[in-house]
Design a protein around this motif. Structure first.
Motif, PDB file in Angstrom:
ATOM      1  N   VAL A 123       0.748  -1.231   0.113  1.00 38.12           N
ATOM      2  CA  VAL A 123      -0.021  -0.133  -0.015  1.00 38.12           C
ATOM      3  C   VAL A 123       0.832   1.105   0.003  1.00 38.12           C
ATOM      4  O   VAL A 123       0.585   2.363  -0.754  1.00 38.12           O
ATOM      5  N   ARG A 124       1.918   1.120   0.630  1.00 42.68           N
ATOM      6  CA  ARG A 124       3.027   2.269   0.655  1.00 42.68           C
ATOM      7  C   ARG A 124       3.522   2.589  -0.692  1.00 42.68           C
ATOM      8  O   ARG A 124       3.752   3.769  -0.991  1.00 42.68           O
ATOM      9  N   ARG A 125       3.985   1.446  -1.338  1.00 51.75           N
ATOM     10  CA  ARG A 125       4.311   1.633  -2.619  1.00 51.75           C
ATOM     11  C   ARG A 125       3.203   2.240  -3.563  1.00 51.75           C
ATOM     12  O   ARG A 125       3.767   3.182  -4.333  1.00 51.75           O
ATOM     13  N   ARG A 132       1.697  10.739  -3.088  1.00 49.10           N
ATOM     14  CA  ARG A 132       1.428  10.955  -1.974  1.00 49.10           C
ATOM     15  C   ARG A 132       2.776  11.510  -1.042  1.00 49.10           C
ATOM     16  O   ARG A 132       3.567  10.616  -1.061  1.00 49.10           O
ATOM     17  N   ARG A 133       2.681  12.458   0.021  1.00 48.97           N
ATOM     18  CA  ARG A 133       3.793  13.007   0.366  1.00 48.97           C
ATOM     19  C   ARG A 133       4.124  12.251   1.519  1.00 48.97           C
ATOM     20  O   ARG A 133       5.432  12.091   1.774  1.00 48.97           O
ATOM     21  N   ALA A 138      -0.299   7.899   4.378  1.00 44.56           N
ATOM     22  CA  ALA A 138      -1.254   7.679   3.457  1.00 44.56           C
ATOM     23  C   ALA A 138      -1.954   6.125   3.468  1.00 44.56           C
ATOM     24  O   ALA A 138      -3.150   5.838   3.506  1.00 44.56           O
ATOM     25  N   ALA A 139      -0.934   5.146   3.664  1.00 46.44           N
ATOM     26  CA  ALA A 139      -1.135   3.958   3.340  1.00 46.44           C
ATOM     27  C   ALA A 139      -2.048   3.353   4.715  1.00 46.44           C
ATOM     28  O   ALA A 139      -3.205   2.610   4.696  1.00 46.44           O
ATOM     29  N   ARG A 140      -1.455   3.924   6.026  1.00 46.11           N
ATOM     30  CA  ARG A 140      -2.406   3.725   7.373  1.00 46.11           C
ATOM     31  C   ARG A 140      -3.501   3.890   7.173  1.00 46.11           C
ATOM     32  O   ARG A 140      -4.405   3.376   7.539  1.00 46.11           O
ATOM     33  N   ALA A 171      -7.689  -0.567  -0.829  1.00 42.97           N
ATOM     34  CA  ALA A 171      -6.625   0.225  -0.316  1.00 42.97           C
ATOM     35  C   ALA A 171      -5.561   0.663  -1.323  1.00 42.97           C
ATOM     36  O   ALA A 171      -5.076   1.857  -1.616  1.00 42.97           O
ATOM     37  N   VAL A 172      -4.948  -0.250  -1.970  1.00 45.64           N
ATOM     38  CA  VAL A 172      -4.107  -0.111  -3.172  1.00 45.64           C
ATOM     39  C   VAL A 172      -4.791   0.763  -4.207  1.00 45.64           C
ATOM     40  O   VAL A 172      -3.995   1.422  -4.638  1.00 45.64           O
TER      41      VAL A 172
END
Ligand SMILES: Nc1ncnc2c1ncn2[C@@H]1O[C@H](COP(=O)(O)OP(=O)(O)OP(=O)(O)O)[C@@H](O)[C@H]1O
Ligand code: NI
Length: 280
Positions: A123-125, A132-133, A138-140, A171-172
């Motif tokens: 999700v962070r990727r 996203r900054r 953002a992933a959380r 979420a992704v």
């Protein structure tokens, strides 16, 4: 580029596809060149906030539609037609650059999740790709919005239930605030509650402002979350109907194939329509 940067307004369709055609060049015995047209005129538009279902039988060209929009066809395929995003005509290369950012495809078969990476990393990727900054935050947030607690970030895809996997996929898909999401057959193999959850996830993605194209065989499931239904058959879109027209014996449906699809649903007491070329 995300939804805001694409400058999608309610007046212009987020996705506007006109007369899309996809042909494959094949070589028979290495010599004779044969061109097979698999998609022969598909037209579909989706506005921000809308879920548009794209329904049709197996082999009708639904997945090719998704891949062509993303500019991700195999090398022996040639696509023609017009694809606009936020009113702008974009070529295949430009669309490919938007893939995963303004334009997201959830491919058929659920292979969207990388089995070798933990949920959090994936999700962070997606958040990073979407620009996203603070990708971690953002992933959380994207996971929490879908009812998944922080511990899920440490899990691998095989450790998720079907319903959780779909929410992770949501979420992704949603973390970059995409303008357009194309979800290809997002439900097979899931138990009924998970199917409903996945479809509701897509509905919420649309309610958040994205234009969602829901590719599916499941007309009944699609009717529960969609605003419009586009019907395709043998590579062409043949009809577009409002959800409200799918009622009773289908008398409100003008196109005979759409009416036949509706009447073939279990409980309606009719037979499935024959496919072109199928032995009857
Ligand atoms: N790489 C390819 N080379 C040649 N023909 C192809 C290729 N990929 C797809 N096709 C053909 O294009 C047609 C449409 O395929 P597509 O995968 O889009 O169908 P679909 O509507 O998504 O079906 P399903 O509901 O089973 O997923 C099929 O007849 C298929 O055989
Ligand atoms: Ni498909």
């Amino acid at each position: 580029m995300n939804r805001r940067e694409l400058d999608v307004s309610v007046e212009s369709a987020a996705l506007d596809v006109r007369d899309l055609r996809v042909a494959f060049v094949q070589y028979e015995r290495g010599l004779r060149r044969r061109v097979v047209e698999a998609v022969r005129g598909m037209t579909l538009s989706a506005h921000p906030g809308e879920v548009v279902a794209l329904v049709g039988a197996s082999g009708a060209g639904k997945s090719l539609f998704g891949h062509a929009v993303l500019g991700m066809l195999p090398p022996n395929a040639r696509a023609t037609g017009e694809v606009r995003l936020g009113g702008r005509l974009l070529d295949e290369a430009a669309r490919r650059r938007l893939a995963g950012r303004g334009l997201v495809l959830l491919p058929q078969g659920g292979s969207y999740l990388d089995p070798t990476a933990r949920v959090g990393a994936q999700v962070r990727r997606a958040a990073r790709l979407a620009g996203r900054r603070d990708p971690a935050a953002a992933a959380r947030e994207a996971l929490a919005e879908r009812g998944l607690e922080a511990g899920v970030e440490r899990l691998y895809p095989h450790e998720l239930s079907g319903g959780m996997a779909r929410r992770v996929v949501g979420a992704v898909a949603g973390v970059g605030d995409p303008a357009v999401v194309i979800a290809d057959e997002p439900t097979p193999g899931l138990h009924p509650e998970a199917v409903a959850a996945a479809l509701q996830g897509l509905r919420r993605t649309a309610d958040g402002g994205a234009a969602v194209v829901l590719i599916t065989h499941d007309l009944r499931g699609a009717l529960g979350v969609s605003d419009r239904v586009v019907v395709c058959r043998a590579g062409s879109t043949v009809d577009e109907a409002a959800v409200a027209d799918f009622a009773g014996d289908g008398a409100g449906l003008a196109h005979p194939y759409t009416r036949a699809l509706w009447q073939a649903l279990p409980g309606h007491g009719f037979r499935a329509p024959a496919e072109p070329g199928a032995a009857s």
